[in-house]
Structure formats: structure tokens, C-alpha cells
Design a protein around this motif. Structure first.
Motif, PDB file in Angstrom:
ATOM      1  N   ARG A   1       0.840  -1.217   0.000  1.00 31.26           N
ATOM      2  CA  ARG A   1       0.000   0.000   0.000  1.00 31.26           C
ATOM      3  C   ARG A   1       0.871   1.262   0.000  1.00 31.26           C
ATOM      4  NH1 ARG A   1      -1.184   4.292   0.191  1.00 31.26           N
ATOM      5  NH2 ARG A   1      -3.009   5.390   1.009  1.00 31.26           N
ATOM      6  N   LEU A   2       1.961   1.272   0.744  1.00 33.85           N
ATOM      7  CA  LEU A   2       2.794   2.463   0.855  1.00 33.85           C
ATOM      8  C   LEU A   2       3.709   2.658  -0.357  1.00 33.85           C
ATOM      9  CD1 LEU A   2       3.855   2.201   4.614  1.00 33.85           C
ATOM     10  CD2 LEU A   2       2.322   3.920   3.628  1.00 33.85           C
ATOM     11  N   SER A   3       4.064   1.534  -0.995  1.00 30.02           N
ATOM     12  CA  SER A   3       5.079   1.614  -2.061  1.00 30.02           C
ATOM     13  C   SER A   3       4.512   2.039  -3.401  1.00 30.02           C
ATOM     14  CB  SER A   3       5.775   0.260  -2.219  1.00 30.02           C
ATOM     15  OG  SER A   3       6.411  -0.106  -1.023  1.00 30.02           O
ATOM     16  N   ASN A   4       3.206   2.004  -3.536  1.00 27.24           N
ATOM     17  CA  ASN A   4       2.597   2.339  -4.826  1.00 27.24           C
ATOM     18  C   ASN A   4       1.810   3.639  -4.730  1.00 27.24           C
ATOM     19  OD1 ASN A   4       3.080  -0.132  -6.668  1.00 27.24           O
ATOM     20  ND2 ASN A   4       2.426  -1.027  -4.713  1.00 27.24           N
ATOM     21  N   ASP A   5       1.876   4.382  -5.791  1.00 29.69           N
ATOM     22  CA  ASP A   5       1.203   5.676  -5.824  1.00 29.69           C
ATOM     23  C   ASP A   5      -0.197   5.488  -6.395  1.00 29.69           C
ATOM     24  OD1 ASP A   5       0.657   8.308  -5.656  1.00 29.69           O
ATOM     25  OD2 ASP A   5       2.047   8.960  -7.230  1.00 29.69           O
ATOM     26  N   PHE A   6      -1.144   5.154  -5.511  1.00 27.34           N
ATOM     27  CA  PHE A   6      -2.513   4.886  -5.950  1.00 27.34           C
ATOM     28  C   PHE A   6      -3.269   6.194  -6.145  1.00 27.34           C
ATOM     29  CE2 PHE A   6      -1.262   1.081  -3.577  1.00 27.34           C
ATOM     30  CZ  PHE A   6      -1.558   0.087  -4.502  1.00 27.34           C
ATOM     31  N   PRO A   7      -4.182   6.243  -7.058  1.00 27.80           N
ATOM     32  CA  PRO A   7      -4.982   7.460  -7.275  1.00 27.80           C
ATOM     33  C   PRO A   7      -5.786   7.813  -6.018  1.00 27.80           C
ATOM     34  CG  PRO A   7      -5.267   5.921  -9.104  1.00 27.80           C
ATOM     35  CD  PRO A   7      -4.523   5.179  -8.033  1.00 27.80           C
ATOM     36  N   ASN A   8      -5.819   9.091  -5.717  1.00 31.64           N
ATOM     37  CA  ASN A   8      -6.606   9.618  -4.586  1.00 31.64           C
ATOM     38  C   ASN A   8      -6.172   9.054  -3.234  1.00 31.64           C
ATOM     39  OD1 ASN A   8      -8.268  11.070  -6.445  1.00 31.64           O
ATOM     40  ND2 ASN A   8      -9.479   9.188  -6.778  1.00 31.64           N
ATOM     41  N   ALA A   9      -4.981   8.464  -3.208  1.00 27.90           N
ATOM     42  CA  ALA A   9      -4.528   7.868  -1.943  1.00 27.90           C
ATOM     43  C   ALA A   9      -4.028   8.948  -0.980  1.00 27.90           C
ATOM     44  CB  ALA A   9      -3.399   6.873  -2.211  1.00 27.90           C
ATOM     45  N   GLU A  10      -4.205   8.682   0.309  1.00 29.08           N
ATOM     46  CA  GLU A  10      -3.698   9.609   1.326  1.00 29.08           C
ATOM     47  C   GLU A  10      -2.167   9.562   1.348  1.00 29.08           C
ATOM     48  OE1 GLU A  10      -6.918   9.525   4.907  1.00 29.08           O
ATOM     49  OE2 GLU A  10      -5.836   7.662   4.529  1.00 29.08           O
ATOM     50  N   SER A  11      -1.579  10.627   1.861  1.00 29.02           N
ATOM     51  CA  SER A  11      -0.121  10.661   2.009  1.00 29.02           C
ATOM     52  C   SER A  11       0.298   9.606   3.030  1.00 29.02           C
ATOM     53  CB  SER A  11       0.318  12.045   2.477  1.00 29.02           C
ATOM     54  OG  SER A  11      -0.212  12.324   3.761  1.00 29.02           O
ATOM     55  N   PRO A  12       1.557   9.164   2.986  1.00 30.57           N
ATOM     56  CA  PRO A  12       1.991   8.066   3.868  1.00 30.57           C
ATOM     57  C   PRO A  12       1.704   8.315   5.346  1.00 30.57           C
ATOM     58  CG  PRO A  12       3.645   8.482   2.196  1.00 30.57           C
ATOM     59  CD  PRO A  12       2.617   9.552   2.043  1.00 30.57           C
ATOM     60  N   PHE A  13       2.078   9.497   5.846  1.00 33.48           N
ATOM     61  CA  PHE A  13       1.894   9.739   7.282  1.00 33.48           C
ATOM     62  C   PHE A  13       0.416   9.769   7.653  1.00 33.48           C
ATOM     63  CE2 PHE A  13       1.454  12.446  11.029  1.00 33.48           C
ATOM     64  CZ  PHE A  13       2.323  11.812  11.903  1.00 33.48           C
ATOM     65  N   THR A  14      -0.378  10.462   6.839  1.00 30.39           N
ATOM     66  CA  THR A  14      -1.816  10.531   7.118  1.00 30.39           C
ATOM     67  C   THR A  14      -2.425   9.136   7.118  1.00 30.39           C
ATOM     68  OG1 THR A  14      -1.863  12.675   5.990  1.00 30.39           O
ATOM     69  CG2 THR A  14      -3.980  11.591   6.375  1.00 30.39           C
ATOM     70  N   TYR A  15      -2.022   8.326   6.158  1.00 34.54           N
ATOM     71  CA  TYR A  15      -2.545   6.964   6.049  1.00 34.54           C
ATOM     72  C   TYR A  15      -2.168   6.126   7.269  1.00 34.54           C
ATOM     73  CZ  TYR A  15      -2.776   2.091   4.602  1.00 34.54           C
ATOM     74  OH  TYR A  15      -3.022   0.739   4.562  1.00 34.54           O
TER      75      TYR A  15
END
Length: 1045
Positions: free
Chosen positions: A67-81
Motif C-alpha cells: 500500500r505504501l510503495s505504490n502511488d494509488f490514485p486519490n490515496a492519502e499521504s503516507p503519514f496521514t494513512y
């Protein structure tokens, strides 16, 4: 009948929970929640391994990495996630508690806890390596909130929410104010369980952020959130360690001056937060003076009081926060030494704050040092108990051997720098025994700073002073005592001095403004208008600054009382070095005491003076120890060398007089205090004499102000019967000692002050006449008028001060001479007293009295009628006590001012102003006696004829009665003449070698010859008178018959 809902397996329950926590799915389905991400690669791997597409704890980390390694559309930033994952895991954990199946509940609890730990772990990884995963964390604040330009850590909003005060942000969740809240337990787990190497860069970044956030904040700024955040972070062992190894914990050597410690270190900007003014380059915002006190004269009193209360409250919040931060660091063994070194560096790098002139570019601000004073006083509170039980932990040798503070170069109470060096050398050689026992430090010395505090173990074996090692260690109480004393000297006491100068600046500016306005009314011009505008702006600025000082310091009763408690410890500890509160003091002065920094005593006296002028500041303060200390040392130059410092002690007592302090508690210090009743009057008289020679180039003028305080105090003590009885006893026992010296200087001052003020009155009248001639005055150049006006006001002030002091001196003589006359009638004193009284009488009723008339004499403290009454009372008092009938002759021998007609003129004035008839009658009778003595002296002088030069005193050119030889110059003088000289100057008047009364050598042979000369001429004169009498009664027929040719 309803069909029974199929029960889910534990694996299915686990899958559901983990999908909710991580917002991921291994099945490509139409999810209603747009945040859920389909992990296609992970799903393929799971299928290839022959497993079901269900999330489980074994897949947890793989899923999170995907989940963190891929830049998914509309995904939250790493820290927020990741923070969201932790929050959702926490929420799921609460739901699980309602499960009835205990085994399943336990399993799912373990899953949620593992998810939380994983989220926290990857938060650390991400913040330590922000480029590891794609996506950019949103900056929680605008650039305006961060003047240093460094991006703020994403952790700060969570920390702020945890320590109080929510911040609006995009991380989800909301507090009571609509801002985010940190998931419960997240921060404690984040900071408390990671290894130091991974946490250190995160802490470092946070400390940079906090420093930058407060570097320009004033007392009215938003500093409380950063302050609470700092306190929160140092509570973690890793946070405390990271702080003290931070690159800017203390600025590097090239930046290590006092100002750099304030603005560049991590803690410095927190200590800079203040209501006190600073120079423009380092000015804080909002501007406290401008915001709270602008145009103060037009503001409601209630508004001003509200501002005072607000500033006092926020500053005490700051003090409490900083105190907790320091205490937290001191209680951790790993950081204790670092915080002590930091405090020492701040103190040492700002040592020049003790100077009169401070360079604000290299010295920290007054705000920082007042804050540091307040914080250090809080650290001292555990050993400021009423009995000061822990003062034995304070080792005087810290001054000599401390590797931390630079104290050896400070001015000592009595020892010179050479004597201090010699004493240290003796200590090193073991020739001087230490007066305080060097023992192992009490392990409770620091733990006791917080009775119920958590933290590290107590200080262990911070041991006795060792001179053999390179590093000398002392108990924390000892370190804290000397650091606090130095901080108060550079901080709170310096601020008092700044405030006093500020008030003086306002007064001077207001005087100048009044002068300019008066000149503008008489002759308006553009330059004067500009000067008036400039002064009005200046006064407004000064007034704002004054109110800022008042708000942060003067109105903070707690701060003043803590400082007084600490100063009480100082004086009690110092007295312990000389054997305790008892007199007489041991001789010689113990070197431990003599070598202690002078500012210990000076700061105490300044604080007491300042506090006595603040209403209720002394309420509840134990003053007896201060009173004992003052009485013991005010007249002991062999213990405290600086006469000005001893004079400050009188100023303290002056402020404690009941009529001035308004407190009945202070009355008991004078009227029921044992040492006071025994020694106060005597020591005041001795100091009155000692202050004649201070060694300063301004000693001549300084002595008048100091003696003014002593005179006021003596006048009060005379009204107390017990002190008056002691005074009379001193006058009898010290008739030719300290009391005679006191009278001599009292008379010297009276003559000088009256003479000076009367001359100034004549000059003032000349200026007044110039200014009253309007036509001629306005024709003069503006600059000349301005200078003459300034001179006029200056003369007014001088006359007012001189007359006030002269009145006090005459009053002192008037009320004491009613009961104490013998010392004033001694041969070496009586002629000086008579000359002074005659001079005053001449000025008050003589032919020039009309030239001294003023339009408003009361304005200048000039009360000629009252002064005349006092002078006449002194005449009468001395006449009553004149058993040997020497006073009338002394009056008549005054060739400068004596005139028999003055007594009649004075009597006429006394009748007009309503003086007691008995006093007038006795005064007139004294005048008659003086006239008779003058006639008798004239006859005696005529009878003696030409007197041989060897019989005449070489100074006064009068016939000697008791000739003595000066041992050094071998000159012969009359004893009363040389004794009168020695009252003011203890040297031979002919060669300046030391001389005292006991060194005088009686010249018996010369005395016998003088007596024979007087006797023979007296006999011859008697025979001549008898012959003239006989010639006048025998009738002879011729003129040729004479008994004696």
C-alpha cells in the motif's frame, strides 16, 4: 421462521478487521469507500502460494508495504494513512470488546495491537526516511507560521492535540475545537518504544520546529502549545537524550556569546518569550507595550489592571513549563550534567550583563534572564524551607574550585583579588582547614525537588569536593544555590536597575517637556515644536516599557517573595561562615566570608529596597534574619569593605520604618528586636562617620544622601524610649570616640549645606529677575534662554535638596541637645558648635536676611522661622548644660559671625512668631553672658599685651593652654586645636603622616612657661588697676605726685 445468519470463521473476521484498518482489499470488487485500495500484486502472490484471498496477520506487513510503495490514485499521504491505520485499529479494538467468544476476542485483540505496532513502526521509518515511499505529506501550517522557512513536522499537530489545544488539519478526527486529535496511545507508543537511532532524527527535527515556532513570540504570542510540546517530548528518555546532543543544544564555539545562547540554542528562544522590551533586531511579536499600554493615560484603570493580570498569568505559565522541562532533564542521569552545563554556559556567556553598559548584540535580553531567574527560584524551592535545613550542603569553596561557573574573578566582600589568590593557594597546600565538612552528597538532594515525581534514580555519589582530580563535583543544592545567586544578579536585579533608570528617564523627559512648553508659550518657534513632539513620543515609549516591567515583575508577588526567600538563605548561610548571629564579630574576618562575591549582599539589599516600595510585597516574609544581618555588618568595614554597600543597608532600614512601610510588622524589628536594641544606634552613628571617606571621586556628594537616610532613621529611633536610652549611654561612654566624630561631621555638613543653599538662593533670584523682564528675555537667542531655563530648574533642585538635608541635620542637633550636651561642650567641640550657631543666626536675622526672601520658600524646603526656632533651642539647651560656663565665651570668640545685636534681633522675631517666652528669656540671658564674656576676653587680651610667638598656636594664632607636640613633624599645637583637626582628618596637618589623639606628646615645660606668663601679666594688670583706682580717690595739690611712674 427466519433463517439463521451464517456464522463467520475467525479467518473471515480477521480479514474484515484488517481490511477496515488498512483500507485495502485482495479482491477487485466495487467498494463504496473510495479510500480502499485493491492490492493486485499482493493478491496474485497470495493465490500463487495457494492461499485464500483473506487478509491475516502474516500478510499484514506485506500488505502495508504494498500500500505504501505504490502511488494509488486519490490515496492519502503516507503519514496521514499510517496515523489513520492506527486510529482505525484502535476503534476496531474497542468494537472487539463486545465479542462474546473470549478466544476470538483475544485473537482479534492481538491482531489490532499488532496492526497498531506496525503502523507506528512504519511511521518512524517514513519520518526518518521521507523519500522511501511515494506521496508527500501535507504541511500542517502556512509559511507565515514558520518564519525560519523550515517545513514543520507532520507529528506536531498530533503532539499539540495530545498536550492541549487542537490544530485544524487534514489528518481526520476532531477535538473539542474542531481540530484533529492524536489516536489514543499513538504518540506514547511512537516515542516510547522505538530505538534511539531511529527516533533521534525525528526528535531533532521536532526540536528545530519548536525553536523556530517561538523564536519571535512575545508574552502575548502563541507559545503555550510549543511549550507543552517541548515538555512532552523531554519526558521520553530518547527525547531528553536527543535534545542534549542536538547540534544547537548549545551553539558552536564561533557563535557562543550570550545573545547566541538566547536565539540559536534550542531552549534559548523559550526563555526569550517575555513582556519586557528588547532591541529592534530581536523584537518579539505581538508588541506587548503597544498592544496593552499604548496611550495609557487615556485608558481605563480596569483595562490596565486586566493587562497586568493577563501578562502575569501567561508568564507564570511559561515559568512553570520551563521549570518542569529543566526538572525533567535534571532528574534523568543521562541528561543531568548537560543541563547544568547549559545553565553555566548561559551564565558565563552573559557575565557582562553585570556591567553598567550592556552590548545587546552579544548579551541576552533582560526578558530571558528574568525568566531564568523565575525558573531557578522554582528549582530552589525544596531547600527554601522556613528553617533552611539543607544550607549545610552549600560549600563556600565552590567559589574557588567550581569547574562550571566563573566566580573567582568577582569582587569579593572584603578580600582583594591578590588575597583571594593567596587564600586558594593556602587551601591547595592544606594549610587552611575547611570550615564546612565535605561529605558524600545526600542521595535525596535532587529527588526531593519533586516529592511525588517520576523519573530517574536520585543523584548518586555526586561527591565531595576533591582537589586532586581534574573535575570537582558538588551536591546539586550547592550548584543550584550558586547558579541562582548569579542568575539573580544578572537577571532580576539587573531588571530592577533598568526599571529604576527607566523611571529616571521618564522624569527627566517630563521635566524637559515642561520647560519646552513654558518656553513655547513665551516665544513659539518651529524647533521647540519639534522638540516637544519628540519628547512626547519618547515619554510614550518609555511609559509603555515601564508598564511592561511592572506587569512582569513588580506585580508578580510570587516572584518577589521567592526571590526574598532565596536572599534569606544567602544571608543566613553567609552569617554561618562567621559563627552565626551574634556580636561582636570575630576578629579577624574569616577568609571564607571575605572571599564570597560581593553581589550576594548587594543583590539582597537591592531586592529588600525594591520590595519595600511595592505594596504588600513584604507581607509574610521573615525579616528578622535580614535585620540581624544588617545590624551585624552595616558598621563593619573589616567584613564588608564597600561603604556604599553598607549604606544600602541603611536604605533598607529606612524603608522599614513604620511610618513609611505602613506595616506594624516592621515596627517590631526596631522596637522589640534584641540586636536592634543593643547595637542599631551605635552602628548607625559609626556608619555616619565612616561614610565620610568612601574612596570614590564622588564621595563628597554621596555622603549627603547616605547621611540623609541615617538621619531620618536616627530621628525615628530617638522617639523610641529604649533606643533613646541606649543613645544617651553611647554619648556618655563614647564622648571622645565615635559620638564626638559623629557630632563633628554633623556640624560640618550643616554649615556646608546651609551655606551652599543660601548662595544658590541668591543665584536663583538673579535668574528669576532676568526671566521676569519679559521684553529683554524674549530678545535673547532661543538656545541661551533654553540653557538659562535649565540652569534655573537645576538650581531649584539643588536648593530643595540642600535645604532638606540642612533642616534634618539641625533638627537632629535640636532634639538630641535637649538631653545630651556634654560632648558638644568639650574644648575641641564647643567653639565649632558656637561658630555654626552664630553663622546660622547671622543668616536668618542679620542684615542680609531680606536678600534671601523667596516667593514660595516652602517649595524649596526653606522654612526660616522654623529653622530659627531650632537654632535658638540648641543655644538654650547648651546653655542649660554648660556647667563650666564655657559656652558664652565660645560664642563671643567667633570672629566671623558673632554680633551681640543678633541676639536682640532674633528675640524680636521669636516674639512675633510666637515662640515660648521662657525660651526667649533664656536666649536673651545667654546673649548677655556672651557680651560679658566678650568684654572680659578683650580685657584679658589687653592685659597680656604682646604674646611671644612660641606661646601661640601656629594654626589659630591664639594663646595655647595645653600645648602638645606632634610626634612626626615635631610641631607644637594647642590640644583642642589638633583634636578638632583629628575629628575630620587622622593625619599630621604638616606632613600628612598618620596621627591619633593617643600619639600626642604633652609639652609640660612649655605649658608651665605659658602659665607663668599669664600669671605674671595678670598680677601686673591687677597692680595697674589698683594704682589707677588709688589715684582716682586721693586728692593731691599737684599733678606731679604719682605712686607709680
Amino acid at each position: 421462521m427466519a433463517t439463521k445468519k451464517p456464522q463467520r470463521s475467525p479467518a473471515e473476521v480477521e480479514d474484515i478487521i484488517l481490511r477496515k484498518i488498512f483500507l485495502v482489499s485482495l479482491v477487485d470488487s466495487m467498494e463504496l469507500d473510495s479510500r480502499v485500495v485493491y492490492l493486485e500484486l499482493t493478491a496474485a502472490e497470495v493465490l500463487s502460494e495457494g492461499k485464500e484471498l483473506l487478509l491475516c496477520r502474516d500478510l499484514m506487513e506485506r500488505v502495508l508495504i504494498d500500500r505504501l510503495s505504490n502511488d494509488f490514485p486519490n490515496a492519502e499521504s503516507p503519514f496521514t494513512y499510517l496515523v489513520g491505520c492506527y486510529r482505525r485499529a484502535y476503534e476496531e479494538g474497542k468494537k472487539i470488546m463486545s465479542m462474546k467468544d473470549k478466544d476470538l476476542r483475544s485473537e482479534m485483540e492481538s491482531v489490532c495491537n499488532q496492526a497498531k505496532k506496525l503502523a507506528v513502526s512504519y511511521c518512524r521509518i517514513h519520518l526518518g526516511n521521507p523519500d522511501m515511499f511515494p506521496g508527500v505529506d501535507e504541511a500542517p501550517f502556512s509559511d507565515n507560521a514558520n518564519p525560519m522557512g523550515k517545513k514543520l513536522s507532520s507529528l506536531l499537530p498530533l503532539i499539540y492535540s495530545d498536550v492541549g489545544g487542537a490544530v485544524i488539519d487534514s489528518f481526520g478526527g476532531s477535538g473539542s475545537n474542531g481540530g484533529i486529535t492524536s489516536p489514543p496511545g499513538f504518540l506514547d507508543e511512537f516515542f516510547g518504544e522505538g530505538d534511539f537511532d531511529s527516533l533521534d532524527p525525528i526528535f531533532t527535527y521536532l526540536y528545530d520546529n519548536l525553536r523556530e515556532k517561538v523564536v519571535r513570540e512575545s508574552a502575548l504570542g502563541n507559545f503555550q502549545q510549543p511549550m507543552r510540546a517541548l515538555l512532552y517530548l523531554v519526558g521520553f528518555p530518547a527525547g531528553a537524550k536527543s535534545l542534549v546532543i542536538h547540534k544547537w543544544w548549545m551553539p558552536p564555539g564561533s557563535f557562543s556569546n550570550g545573545r547566541a545562547m538566547e536565539v540559536a540554542s534550542i531552549l534559548g528562544p523559550f526563555f526569550h518569550i517575555s513582556a519586557l522590551p528588547d532591541i529592534a533586531l530581536f523584537k518579539s511579536h505581538p508588541d506587548v507595550g503597544q498592544q496593552c499600554f499604548s496611550e495609557s493615560s487615556s485608558r481605563r484603570q480596569a483595562d490596565l489592571l486586566s493587562s497586568f493580570t493577563t501578562i502575569k498569568t501567561v508568564m507564570n505559565n511559561l515559568y512553570d513549563g520551563l521549570h518542569e522541562v529543566l526538572l525533567c532533564l535534571l532528574k534523568k542521569p543521562d541528561t543531568r550534567e548537560n543541563i547544568l552545563e547549559f545553565l553555566a554556559a548561559v551564565i558565563n556567556s552573559n557575565s557582562s550583563r553585570a556591567h553598567l553598559q550592556i552590548d545587546p548584540l552579544t548579551c541576552a535580553s533582560s526578558g530571558m534572564f528574568v525568566n531564568l531567574s523565575a525558573v531557578m527560584l522554582r528549582l530552589c524551592e525544596p531547600f527554601l524551607d522556613a528553617n533552611l535545613m539543607k544550607r549545610d550542603k552549600i560549600d563556600p569553596n565552590y567559589v574557588f574550585y567550581s569547574n562550571r561557573l566563573a566566580l573567582r574573578g568577582l569582587t569579593a566582600l572584603h578580600a582583594s583579588s591578590e588575597e583571594v589568590t593567596a587564600y586558594i593557594s593556602e587551601l591547595n597546600n592544606g594549610r587552611v582547614e575547611r570550615s564546612t565538612e565535605s561529605s558524600v552528597t545526600d542521595n535525596r538532594s535532587l529527588t526531593s525537588l519533586e516529592a511525588t515525581g517520576s523519573g530517574g534514580p536520585p543523584i548518586e555519589n555526586v561527591q565531595s569536593v576533591s582537589r586532586s582530580g581534574d573535575k570537582v563535583k558538588y551536591p546539586f543544592i550547592c550548584e543550584c544555590f550558586f547558579m541562582t545567586a548569579r542568575v539573580l544578579n544578572l537577571g532580576l536585579l539587573k531588571a530592577f536597575s533598568d526599571f529604576k533608570h527607566l523611571v529616571q528617564d521618564i522624569s527627566r523627559s517630563e521635566d524637559s517637556l515642561a520647560t519646552f512648553k513654558a518656553m513655547q508659550e513665551q516665544a513659539p518657534n518651529r524647533q521647540l515644536e519639534m522638540d516637544i513632539t519628540r519628547l512626547e513620543k519618547e515619554i510614550e515609549s518609555y511609559t509603555q516599557e515601564k508598564f511592561c516591567y511592572e506587569a512582569q515583575i513588580l506585580r508578580d508577588g510570587g516572584l518577589i517573595q521567592r526571590a526574598l526567600s532565596f536572599c534569606r538563605l544567602e544571608v543566613v548561610w553567609l552569617v554561618g561562615l562567621v559563627g552565626g548571629f551574634k556580636l561582636p564579630l570575630p576578629s579577624p574576618c574569616p577568609m571564607e566570608f571575605a572571599c564570597m562575591p560581593e553581589h550576594f549582599v548587594e543583590d539582597t539589599m537591592e531586592l529588600l529596597i525594591f520590595a519595600s516600595r511595592i505594596p504588600k510585597a513584604l507581607d509574610g516574609v521573615i525579616l528578622d534574619d535580614f535585620m540581624n544581618f544588617i545590624i551585624m555588618f552595616m558598621a563593619s568595614p573589616e567584613y564588608i569593605r564597600n561603604p556604599y554597600l553598607r549604606a544600602k543597608m541603611v536604605e533598607v532600614l529606612n524603608g522599614w520604618m513604620p511610618r513609611r512601610s505602613g506595616s506594624s510588622a516592621t515596627a517590631n524589628l526596631f522596637e522589640g528586636h534584641q540586636l536592634s536594641l543593643q547595637y542599631l544606634v551605635k552602628n548607625l552613628l559609626k556608619l555616619y562617620v565612616d561614610i565620610e571617606f568612601t574612596g570614590s571621586h564622588t564621595q563628597f556628594y554621596d555622603k549627603f544622601n547616605i547621611r540623609h537616610n541615617i538621619a531620618e532613621l536616627l530621628e525615628y529611633l530617638w522617639q523610641v524610649p529604649s533606643h533613646r536610652n541606649v543613645w544617651r549611654l553611647i554619648a556618655k561612654e563614647e564622648e571622645k570616640g565615635v559620638y564626638l566624630n559623629f557630632l563633628n561631621f554633623l556640624i560640618n555638613d550643616s554649615i556646608y549645606l546651609l551655606d551652599e543653599s543660601l548662595n544658590k538662593i541668591l543665584e536663583l533670584k538673579t535668574l528669576e529677575a532676568e526671566m521676569s523682564n519679559t521684553a529683554e528675555w524674549e530678545q535673547r537667542p532661543a538656545q541661551e534662554r533654553q540653557e538659562r531655563t535649565r540652569t534655573f530648574h537645576s538650581q531649584e533642585n539643588i536648593i530643595r535638596l540642600d535645604m532638606k538635608l540642612a533642616n534634618e541635620d539641625v533638627s537632629l542637633l535640636a532634639f538630641t541637645s535637649e538631653q545630651i550636651t556634654a560632648p558638644l561642650l568639650l574644648p575641641e567641640m564647643v567653639e565649632r558648635v558656637a561658630s555654626m550657631l552664630n553663622y546660622f543666626l547671622l543668616q536668618l536675622v542679620g542684615p542680609q536676611r531680606k536678600s534671601l526672601s523667596l516667593k514660595d520658600p516652602e517649595k524649596y524646603e526653606f522654612r526660616p522661622k522654623h529653622l530659627l526656632k531650632q537654632i535658638v533651642n540648641i543655644y538654650v539647651h547648651l546653655a542649660k548644660g554648660d556647667v563650666g560656663n564655657v559656652f558664652p565665651a565660645a560664642i563671643s570668640r567667633d570672629g566671623r559671625s558673632y554680633n551681640e545685636q543678633l541676639f536682640g534681633a532674633a528675640a524680636d522675631v521669636l516674639i512675633r512668631i510666637g515662640e515660648d517666652g521662657r525660651i526667649i528669656q533664656e536666649f536673651v540671658e545667654l546673649g548677655v553672658k556672651a557680651k560679658a564674656a566678650a568684654a572680659e576676653a578683650m580685657d584679658a587680651e589687653n592685659a597680656l599685651g604682646d604674646i611671644p610667638d612660641e606661646f601661640l598656636d601656629p594654626i589659630q594664632y591664639t594663646l595655647m593652654k595645653d600645648p602638645v607636640i606632634l610626634p612626626s613633624s615635631k610641631v607644637t599645637l594647642d590640644r583642642p586645636v589638633i583634636l578638632r583637626h583629628l575629628l575630620s582628618d587622622s593625619t599630621d596637618p604638616f606632613n600628612r603622616s598618620p596621627l591619633s589623639p593617643d600619639m600626642l606628646i604633652p609639652d609640660h615645660e612649655l605649658k608651665a612657661r605659658i602659665e607663668e606668663f599669664v600669671r605674671s601679666h595678670s598680677t601686673r594688670n591687677h597692680d595697674d588697676v589698683l594704682l589707677q583706682s588709688t589715684k582716682g580717690t586721693i586728692q593731691t595739690p599737684t599733678t606731679d605726685m604719682h605712686l607709680i611712674d
